[in-house]
Scaffold this active site. Structure first.
Site, PDB file in Angstrom:
ATOM      1  N   GLN A   1       4.623   4.882   2.049  1.00 31.21           N
ATOM      2  CA  GLN A   1       5.422   5.149   0.860  1.00 31.21           C
ATOM      3  C   GLN A   1       5.614   6.652   0.680  1.00 31.21           C
ATOM      4  O   GLN A   1       4.715   7.429   0.989  1.00 31.21           O
ATOM      5  CB  GLN A   1       4.694   4.621  -0.382  1.00 31.21           C
ATOM      6  CG  GLN A   1       4.493   3.121  -0.389  1.00 31.21           C
ATOM      7  CD  GLN A   1       3.654   2.707  -1.591  1.00 31.21           C
ATOM      8  OE1 GLN A   1       2.530   3.154  -1.762  1.00 31.21           O
ATOM      9  NE2 GLN A   1       4.214   1.858  -2.432  1.00 31.21           N
TER      10      GLN A   1
ATOM     11  N   ARG B   1      -0.674  -4.234   3.155  1.00 27.67           N
ATOM     12  CA  ARG B   1      -0.694  -5.338   2.197  1.00 27.67           C
ATOM     13  C   ARG B   1      -0.503  -6.649   2.934  1.00 27.67           C
ATOM     14  O   ARG B   1       0.343  -6.752   3.817  1.00 27.67           O
ATOM     15  CB  ARG B   1       0.428  -5.171   1.162  1.00 27.67           C
ATOM     16  CG  ARG B   1       0.242  -3.941   0.304  1.00 27.67           C
ATOM     17  CD  ARG B   1       1.362  -3.778  -0.682  1.00 27.67           C
ATOM     18  NE  ARG B   1       1.236  -2.487  -1.365  1.00 27.67           N
ATOM     19  CZ  ARG B   1       2.141  -1.990  -2.185  1.00 27.67           C
ATOM     20  NH1 ARG B   1       3.250  -2.671  -2.440  1.00 27.67           N
ATOM     21  NH2 ARG B   1       1.964  -0.821  -2.758  1.00 27.67           N
TER      22      ARG B   1
ATOM     23  N   HIS C   1       2.369  10.758  -7.735  1.00 30.12           N
ATOM     24  CA  HIS C   1       1.812  10.457  -9.046  1.00 30.12           C
ATOM     25  C   HIS C   1       1.859  11.721  -9.870  1.00 30.12           C
ATOM     26  O   HIS C   1       1.432  12.779  -9.415  1.00 30.12           O
ATOM     27  CB  HIS C   1       0.404   9.903  -8.910  1.00 30.12           C
ATOM     28  CG  HIS C   1       0.403   8.561  -8.247  1.00 30.12           C
ATOM     29  ND1 HIS C   1       0.202   8.410  -6.894  1.00 30.12           N
ATOM     30  CD2 HIS C   1       0.670   7.331  -8.734  1.00 30.12           C
ATOM     31  CE1 HIS C   1       0.316   7.132  -6.591  1.00 30.12           C
ATOM     32  NE2 HIS C   1       0.607   6.444  -7.676  1.00 30.12           N
TER      33      HIS C   1
ATOM     34  N   ASP D   1       5.168   8.518  -1.845  1.00 33.22           N
ATOM     35  CA  ASP D   1       4.526   8.184  -3.115  1.00 33.22           C
ATOM     36  C   ASP D   1       4.105   9.451  -3.862  1.00 33.22           C
ATOM     37  O   ASP D   1       3.496  10.340  -3.282  1.00 33.22           O
ATOM     38  CB  ASP D   1       3.275   7.349  -2.802  1.00 33.22           C
ATOM     39  CG  ASP D   1       2.877   6.467  -3.966  1.00 33.22           C
ATOM     40  OD1 ASP D   1       3.555   6.503  -4.997  1.00 33.22           O
ATOM     41  OD2 ASP D   1       1.878   5.740  -3.823  1.00 33.22           O
TER      42      ASP D   1
ATOM     43  N   HIS E   1       4.012   6.735 -11.756  1.00 36.66           N
ATOM     44  CA  HIS E   1       4.058   6.424 -10.328  1.00 36.66           C
ATOM     45  C   HIS E   1       5.529   6.539  -9.953  1.00 36.66           C
ATOM     46  O   HIS E   1       6.360   5.990 -10.668  1.00 36.66           O
ATOM     47  CB  HIS E   1       3.667   4.980 -10.017  1.00 36.66           C
ATOM     48  CG  HIS E   1       2.365   4.527 -10.604  1.00 36.66           C
ATOM     49  ND1 HIS E   1       1.253   4.317  -9.840  1.00 36.66           N
ATOM     50  CD2 HIS E   1       2.016   4.219 -11.869  1.00 36.66           C
ATOM     51  CE1 HIS E   1       0.269   3.884 -10.620  1.00 36.66           C
ATOM     52  NE2 HIS E   1       0.703   3.818 -11.856  1.00 36.66           N
TER      53      HIS E   1
ATOM     54  N   CYS F   1      -2.495   5.239  -5.536  1.00 39.81           N
ATOM     55  CA  CYS F   1      -2.791   5.766  -6.877  1.00 39.81           C
ATOM     56  C   CYS F   1      -4.259   6.165  -7.076  1.00 39.81           C
ATOM     57  O   CYS F   1      -4.521   7.284  -7.530  1.00 39.81           O
ATOM     58  CB  CYS F   1      -2.372   4.782  -7.962  1.00 39.81           C
ATOM     59  SG  CYS F   1      -1.218   3.510  -7.466  1.00 39.81           S
TER      60      CYS F   1
ATOM     61  N   LYS G   1       9.356   0.681 -16.750  1.00 40.89           N
ATOM     62  CA  LYS G   1       9.754   1.343 -15.500  1.00 40.89           C
ATOM     63  C   LYS G   1      11.263   1.412 -15.342  1.00 40.89           C
ATOM     64  O   LYS G   1      12.004   0.666 -15.981  1.00 40.89           O
ATOM     65  CB  LYS G   1       9.149   0.601 -14.308  1.00 40.89           C
ATOM     66  CG  LYS G   1       9.614  -0.841 -14.206  1.00 40.89           C
ATOM     67  CD  LYS G   1       9.166  -1.492 -12.905  1.00 40.89           C
ATOM     68  CE  LYS G   1       9.700  -2.908 -12.825  1.00 40.89           C
ATOM     69  NZ  LYS G   1       9.616  -3.516 -11.528  1.00 40.89           N
TER      70      LYS G   1
END
Ligand code: ZN
Length: 559
Positions: free
Chosen positions: A304, A286, A308, A306, A434, A257, A388
């Site tokens: 990911q 992580r 945004h 991912d 996200h 992000c 979410k």
């Protein structure tokens, strides 16, 4: 179960025993590990306790008294647990006159209500997950309201065992995790696994471009300072890998992000530019506890899919509807047709203003309703920065897996002071979504392997065709066939090893290669190939062009 264990081994101390997905466990402090035979013995003792239909009664005891009670019974772990309970009165359950345990409950009213149960496995587990603390013996079990449900569950477990992605990965030579030499939870994709992943990545990039996203790429290491602005340093530190460069803190990115936000902020944005959709196959690291790592499903380094999306508040509903369509299209392409949707709302601890939360939550609901989708609401289960939507898929044997997520975020735009110029020329703050469709590629690949039990549809299969010349005389034609299939974009391996034909056919089938083509005298003469499917179906002889057309159509159709 705890009562049965203490009946059989009075010296065993009880510790913690929660309900988990699909069952329960209890950790015992006992010197000798439990054997499989012990599990059967415990089950028999449990059946006797069930037979007696003992009432299970809750009562409360003042803290000090409870501490003394468990200390007198040599239950030192329970004493330690009580020390961590803030309440003045602690909850205790008593089963008949025979067994007392510290537990906040709830419990069934009496043991006779317990019907189908089974103890499944034993594992070592450290007290409180701390390696410096004593090693305990954890017994896993499961329980159902009927024997029939238990039997169905056990059958599913057996089937799941056969589909274990770690086992199939070895069989298909897809990936490896070198715990000892390279580190736990870090995946090495072998050529077949890398091909599978490349196919998925190519598909994702093309799909995102088609759906109005822009591709971005951001660095893998970023200054610690950035993670202070984002709030991760404060809220997520124990999961982040820190290191020093010239005395300055750096972090291996755990999320994509902040990188995307910096790209947004590189220019002045107008309301006309929004929504802006950035997509990255972003690799993150992580720090997960060693105990929870599991094949591809829980890892420390993963990528990911991912994105945004930066938008105006009034665009949330429309955009979420687009993302939902995108999720369904993607899941359908991968062969998942049964999705389950959950909407999570404002938790007790949250950032931002309540009216914004209400508006965003209403927008998410309206988007789901406009799509006529059924969904469950998890009150208070949203992220602290916004509500979410989570999407779960059901696999071939009925298991649910988390895949897509769409999260509203008011907090990061605030923290990073993001702006756009609105219709009247004033500075306004965008909302951020996200979203991931698959979640992580690692986890999704693990899911795909188990869903298909390694029998991937043609478009995903790392090797699509095995060419098997019967004798060395047929090699020249086999090479020609390989060339023309490769020219058409088909992934081919030639197996011209000096092994028997039947062995090579069998191996191609074990390696789950969808098509095998066998080339002998007859095929060379007729300039054709004999085609077999992975499951043994014989399609007979055909020209290479006809086979190519068939394969290409199947790849386009993703079947
Ligand atoms: Zn994000």
């Amino acid at each position: 179960m705890a009562q049965a264990v203490q009946e059989l081994w009075p010296e065993a101390k009880v510790t913690i025993g929660p309900a988990i997905d699909n069952g329960f466990y209890y950790d015992f402090d006992k010197k000798e590990p439990f054997s499989d035979e012990d599990l059967r013995r415990i089950e028999k003792a449990m059946a006797r306790i069930v037979q007696k239909n003992l009432p299970m009664k809750q009562f409360f005891m003042p803290r000090q008294e409870a501490k003394k009670y468990f200390a007198d019974h040599n239950e030192t772990y329970k004493v330690e647990l009580i020390e961590g309970i803030p309440d003045e009165q602690v909850s205790i359950y008593k089963t008949g006159e025979e067994f007392t345990d510290l537990c906040k409950g709830p419990h069934v009213a009496s043991t006779g209500l317990i019907k189908g149960f089974k103890l499944l496995s034993v594992a070592g587990a450290y007290w409180r997950g701390d390696e410096s603390k004593p090693m305990l013996q954890r017994i896993y079990g499961t329980a159902f309201f009927s024997q029939k449900e238990l039997d169905e569950y056990l059958k599913m477990l057996e089937e799941a065992g056969k589909r274990d992605h770690r086992k199939i990965a070895t069989q298909l030579d897809l990936f490896h995790i070198y715990h000892e030499t390279a580190g736990a939870g870090l995946v090495f994709y072998h050529p077949n696994g890398a091909m599978l992943r490349k196919t998925i990545e190519d598909y994702l990039r093309a799909q995102h471009l088609k759906h109005g996203y822009q591709l971005v790429m951001t660095p893998n290491i970023l200054k610690g300072k950035l993670w202070e602005i984002s709030g991760h340093a404060e809220n997520y530190r124990e999961n982040m890998y820190y290191f020093k460069v010239d005395d300055e803190d750096y972090v291996v990115k755990p999320m994509n992000c902040p990188g995307h936000i910096l790209i947004y902020k590189s220019q002045t944005r107008s309301y006309r530019d929004l929504p802006i959709r950035y997509f990255e196959l972003g690799t993150v690291y992580r720090q997960e506890k060693a105990g929870v790592l599991h094949g591809l499903l829980r890892v420390r380094g993963f990528t990911q899919d991912d994105a945004h999306i930066f938008l105006r508040p009034e665009q949330i509903k429309q955009e979420v509807m687009r993302v939902i369509d995108f999720v369904f299209e993607t899941m359908n392409d991968f062969g998942f047709h049964d999705l389950h949707i959950e909407l999570s709302t404002r938790p007790e601890k949250f950032m931002g203003a309540i009216p914004d939360w209400d508006k965003a939550t209403a927008a998410l609901k309206e988007a789901l309703d406009a799509k006529a989708l059924k969904y469950d609401i998890n009150e208070g289960d949203g992220a602290f920065y916004g509500p979410k939507i989570d999407i779960k898929l059901k696999d071939a044997i009925g298991r649910q897996w988390q895949c897509g997520t769409i999260q509203c975020d008011f907090q990061l735009p605030e923290r990073f002071e993001m702006n756009y110029v609105d219709e009247s020329g004033n500075q306004a703050r965008p909302v951020m979504l996200h979203r991931a469709l698959l979640g992580s590629l690692e986890r999704f690949i693990g899911t795909l392997i188990e869903h298909y039990a390694g029998n991937f549809p043609l478009w995903l299969a790392p090797n699509q065709v095995a060419v098997i010349p019967i004798k060395s005389d047929h090699q020249a034609f086999a090479e020609k066939v390989r060339g023309s299939l490769q020219q058409a974009g088909i992934r081919v391996v030639v197996d011209d090893r000096n092994e028997s034909l039947s062995k090579r056919i069998r191996e191609a089938s074990v390696r789950k290669i969808p098509y095998s083509i066998i080339i002998g005298d007859k095929e060379v003469q007729a300039s054709q190939v004999a085609v077999r499917l992975q499951n043994g179906t014989d399609l007979g002889s055909m020209a290479v062009d006809s086979l190519t057309a068939r394969l290409k159509q199947q790849i386009v159709d993703k079947i």
